[in-house]
Enzyme design. Structure first.
Site, PDB file in Angstrom:
ATOM      1  N   GLU A 262     -21.179  -4.220   6.483  1.00 44.78           N
ATOM      2  CA  GLU A 262     -21.476  -3.296   5.283  1.00 44.78           C
ATOM      3  C   GLU A 262     -22.802  -2.921   5.152  1.00 44.78           C
ATOM      4  OE1 GLU A 262     -19.984  -5.556   1.757  1.00 44.78           O
ATOM      5  OE2 GLU A 262     -18.661  -6.443   3.392  1.00 44.78           O
TER       6      GLU A 262
ATOM      7  N   HIS B 248     -19.120  -0.573   2.061  1.00 45.63           N
ATOM      8  CA  HIS B 248     -18.542  -1.733   2.516  1.00 45.63           C
ATOM      9  C   HIS B 248     -17.189  -1.503   3.482  1.00 45.63           C
ATOM     10  CE1 HIS B 248     -16.143  -5.488   1.605  1.00 45.63           C
ATOM     11  NE2 HIS B 248     -16.667  -5.754   0.512  1.00 45.63           N
TER      12      HIS B 248
END
Ligand code: BG6
Length: 299
Positions: free
Chosen positions: A266, A162
């Site tokens: 991400e 992320h």
């Protein structure tokens, strides 16, 4: 959690130091001719990477918690074994337990390019996790997951690196690479939308899962005269997120005005790209991030 003196004795690598932050959390700091960087053992969480000759690449909130058991806001959290809320139990932490678990340093090495490579391991549920992070002129991340032979884990497995990137102004940047990919629009009841055929630009809260795409992304930031290239292997989804004004204000660990200076790209396997790993099976996800100065032609 090992004592920092023990870690410094065990891994006497030039430019690598282990220390505790003011809240007592253990982190590795890297300062070499190739890069400056930082990684917390909680979550194997990279919080800084500044390759030589460039500005900070990753964004880290000034309002982040740095507390044991709470996720750090910014850098590169590892989301695993689920993404977003737990599929059946709302009491479970968002984005899985990997980002708030303690990881161990298994090995550290100086790279041929004067960077530092770390190997981290953790056991999450029935999964043996290995994460390699190479801090150099490029940032190379490798997440290897192996389900145990005796596993009875039944949910589909989701994972995401992320990555929060620092940008000059979210309204001035664009992302190329996902033009041909369909996406799940979390801002529109999770509808699956057709490929947009244009680069992504931002003028509102954006929360999308691009599916079935192995494409690299390029984040263009003309104000900073730089582009960040995110290449990936073993990943079929790419999540693009910016909370914009109202959601930033709702998050206690996110400064009210900080939405302007960040964007998440991400590299993931989530939603319809979730994995199933039979007992004994493994999966690898590799993400390589590099920074280029933008030429006038590319601005
Ligand atoms: C993104 C999700 O990946 O992470 C968003 O797509 C979510 O929906 C964001 O809000 C932040 O999640 P968290 O749990 O770190 O606040």
């Amino acid at each position: 959690m090992p004592h920092v003196n023990q870690l410094n004795d065990q891994f006497p690598i030039p430019g690598l130091r282990f220390e505790t932050n003011p809240q007592g959390m253990v982190r590795a700091t890297i300062q070499t001719p190739a890069a400056e960087a930082e990684l917390y053992l909680q979550g194997a969480h990279v919080t800084r990477w500044k390759p030589a000759g460039h500005r900070e690449v990753l964004w880290l909130s000034r309002s982040s918690w740095f507390e044991s058991g709470k996720p750090i806001r910014g850098g590169i959290p590892i989301c695993f074994p689920w993404f977003g809320p737990h599929p059946v139990d709302p009491q479970q932490p968002a984005h899985g337990t990997a980002r708030i678990s303690n990881w161990n340093i298994a090995q550290a090495e100086e790279t041929a390019e004067h960077g530092v490579k770390l190997w981290l391991t953790a056991q999450i549920e029935t999964f043996q996790m290995t994460y390699t992070v190479e801090f150099g002129h490029e940032l190379k991340l490798g997440l290897q997951i192996r389900n145990s032979q005796t596993s009875t884990y039944e949910l589909p497995i989701e994972e995401a690196l992320h990555t929060y990137f620092s940008v000059s102004d979210i309204r001035q940047v664009s992302i190329e690479g996902l033009q041909q990919a369909a996406y799940i629009d979390k801002m529109d009841n999770g509808l699956l939308k057709a490929p947009a055929h244009t680069a992504i630009r931002f003028d509102r809260e954006t929360d999308r899962i691009y599916v079935n795409t192995e494409a690299a992304c390029t984040l263009h930031d003309p104000n900073l005269q730089r582009e960040i290239v995110v290449g990936k292997r073993g990943s079929l989804s790419t999540v693009v997120w910016n909370p914009w004004i109202a959601k930033a204000a709702r998050m206690p660990d996110f400064g009210d005005d900080e939405w302007q200076g960040m964007v998440c790209i991400e590299s993931a396997n989530v939603a319809t790209n979730a994995l199933t790993l039979a007992p004994g099976e493994s999966h690898g996800l590799q993400v390589d991030i590099s920074v280029n100065a933008m030429t006038n032609a590319s601005v």
